[in-house]
Design a protein around this motif. Structure first.
Motif, PDB file in Angstrom:
ATOM      1  N   TYR A  23     108.779  13.682 -64.782  1.00 42.14           N
ATOM      2  CA  TYR A  23     108.782  15.122 -64.500  1.00 42.14           C
ATOM      3  C   TYR A  23     109.914  15.510 -63.540  1.00 42.14           C
ATOM      4  O   TYR A  23     110.440  16.614 -63.612  1.00 42.14           O
ATOM      5  N   SER A  62     112.693  18.233 -64.640  1.00 40.98           N
ATOM      6  CA  SER A  62     113.019  19.353 -63.754  1.00 40.98           C
ATOM      7  C   SER A  62     114.523  19.486 -63.585  1.00 40.98           C
ATOM      8  O   SER A  62     115.068  20.585 -63.602  1.00 40.98           O
ATOM      9  N   MET A  86     116.037  20.889 -66.737  1.00 44.89           N
ATOM     10  CA  MET A  86     115.735  22.312 -66.923  1.00 44.89           C
ATOM     11  C   MET A  86     116.353  23.170 -65.831  1.00 44.89           C
ATOM     12  O   MET A  86     116.399  24.390 -65.956  1.00 44.89           O
ATOM     13  N   GLN A 107     109.575  21.280 -62.107  1.00 48.93           N
ATOM     14  CA  GLN A 107     108.525  21.213 -63.106  1.00 48.93           C
ATOM     15  C   GLN A 107     107.317  20.517 -62.479  1.00 48.93           C
ATOM     16  O   GLN A 107     107.400  19.360 -62.115  1.00 48.93           O
ATOM     17  N   HIS A 129     107.608  19.673 -72.242  1.00 48.32           N
ATOM     18  CA  HIS A 129     107.608  20.745 -71.250  1.00 48.32           C
ATOM     19  C   HIS A 129     108.953  21.452 -71.167  1.00 48.32           C
ATOM     20  O   HIS A 129     109.048  22.552 -70.662  1.00 48.32           O
ATOM     21  N   ALA A 130     110.010  20.759 -71.659  1.00 48.91           N
ATOM     22  CA  ALA A 130     111.357  21.256 -71.387  1.00 48.91           C
ATOM     23  C   ALA A 130     111.867  22.265 -72.403  1.00 48.91           C
ATOM     24  O   ALA A 130     112.894  22.889 -72.195  1.00 48.91           O
ATOM     25  N   ARG A 163     104.677  21.906 -74.346  1.00 44.10           N
ATOM     26  CA  ARG A 163     103.692  21.383 -73.393  1.00 44.10           C
ATOM     27  C   ARG A 163     102.516  20.627 -74.013  1.00 44.10           C
ATOM     28  O   ARG A 163     101.513  20.356 -73.347  1.00 44.10           O
TER      29      ARG A 163
END
Ligand SMILES: [Zn+2]
Length: 401
Positions: free
Chosen positions: A207, A211, A214, A218, A293-294, A338
């Motif tokens: 993560y 982060s 992105m 995150q 998530h990205a 996600r």
């Protein structure tokens, strides 16, 4: 002193099985060889299951020009093996793997990986051979070039895997195992260096990297669930849905009603739209979950992803049927924002292989991003590999039926 040919073949068969069991390779990816003289070695055949293999499948190949005789075709990576035997007269055993952590490092675009820790067989650094399409003489040439530099008993093949060798089968295995640990440590120490976090926790690392990719923090997901959420299989009248709590639901395509969960409606649409899809798994394995998530389009960082999964995997809103259908026209998997990913195949073994290679490529994206901008394999090369893979796959399927 050189080994008798039959004994060498037996060792290769045994090593192939051990490679699968140790999870250093899966299916027919990777190959094993053993020297029998100054001029010849024996090697695993092209595209056969390691668990079914016998000594009759093992092929004798000349070191000088890779010529062979007989009906069984040797591994198409034989030239890489020959390059090692040419360079090192004392080497008697060579293993080529697509092992996970070495693959992650292979995607980072490094010239060499510094070895931290006590791994004498690896030497001070593991040199990375530049990228070339798999099975080409260009790749074998790049490997030869690297072997001329003084290094340990392993070479990392950019965006592909590793080559490990030793005086014996046991030593070559030790090299492969050491390399796997050393590569994991290397990625982790880079994470530690960037973040100041030395917990070694893979969820936190993943993560953190996402982060950075992105450009905004995150948060860790509340509870990391992993593995499959569900699997589903086409039946004569519709499909069967197996949930990870063990429940099984039979769905008839003609009898779908609005009370059915969104997932069931989506699966129904996929089975109706794609005749060649018979099995779908939903995976939420660690790296796939983090990358989902990205909101990215994931491109091939590794050859086997281009071949088995496709040239790009899109991230779409979960259960949005039209967008998922359109994404699956170009790839065997689709990321759900996600929520992990859906992986499709014509059999369960194909769908789970897609899930495994997707996880490895996502892990490579996470790991490689800690070392700088990540460069995928050139689009045209990816397209070529995908095309060749689908062509040989449909040929094999035709042979079976
Ligand atoms: Zn390979």
């Amino acid at each position: 002193m050189h080994m008798d040919t039959l004994e060498a073949k037996e060792r290769v068969v045994k090593a192939g099985r051990k490679l699968v069991e140790s999870k250093l390779i899966a299916r027919t990816w990777g190959n094993v060889s053993c020297r029998i003289s100054d001029s010849h070695f024996v090697i695993t055949p092209r595209g056969r299951d390691y668990l079914q293999m016998t000594v009759n499948d093992i092929v004798e190949v000349a070191i000088a020009d890779c010529s062979y005789s007989g009906d069984v075709k040797p591994s198409s990576e034989k030239a890489m093996h020959a390059a090692v035997y040419k360079q090192y007269p004392e080497v008697n055993f060579v293993i080529h793997t697509h092992q996970e952590n070495a693959s992650v490092v292979s995607a980072a675009g490094l010239e060499a990986m510094k070895v931290v820790g006590e791994y004498p067989l690896l030497g001070g650094e593991v040199i990375c051979a530049e990228y070339a399409l798999p099975t080409t003489t260009k790749l074998a040439r790049k490997v030869s070039k690297v072997l001329m530099r003084k290094g340990g008993q392993a070479v990392i093949l950019a965006k592909h895997g590793a080559l490990c060798f030793g005086v014996s089968d046991d030593e070559a295995f030790q090299v492969a195992t050491d390399l796997e640990t050393a590569c994991a440590d290397y990625v982790n120490s880079q994470y530690n260096h960037l973040s100041g976090n030395n917990s070694g926790d893979l969820v936190e690392l993943s993560y953190y990297a996402i982060s950075r990719l992105m450009g905004k923090p995150q948060p860790l997901p509340e509870a990391m669930e992993s593995g499959f959420y569900f699997e589903s299989e086409r039946t004569d009248s519709g499909f069967r849905l197996k949930l990870n709590n063990g429940a099984t639901i039979e769905v008839k395509s003609g009898e779908l009603h609005s009370s059915m969960p969104e997932e069931a409606k989506l699966l129904n649409e996929i089975y109706q739209s794609f005749n060649d899809i018979n099995y779908i798994v939903h995976t939420n394995s660690l790296s796939v979950a983090a990358v989902s998530h990205a909101d990215l389009t994931v491109r091939p960082l590794l050859d086997d992803f281009a071949q088995l999964v496709g040239t790009s995997v899109k991230t779409v809103t979960p259960w949005n049927a039209p967008r998922i259908r359109s994404a699956l026209k170009h790839a065997s998997a689709v990321l759900l924002h996600r929520e992990g990913a859906l992986c499709c195949g014509s059999t369960r073994s194909d769908a789970t292989a897609v899930a495994m290679v997707l996880e490895k490529n996502c892990k490579a994206l996470i790991g490689a991003s800690l070392f700088g901008p990540v460069k995928p394999i050139h689009q045209l090369e990816s397209m070529l590999m995908r095309f060749m893979y689908l062509k040989s796959y449909s040929k094999q399927a035709a042979k079976k039926s």
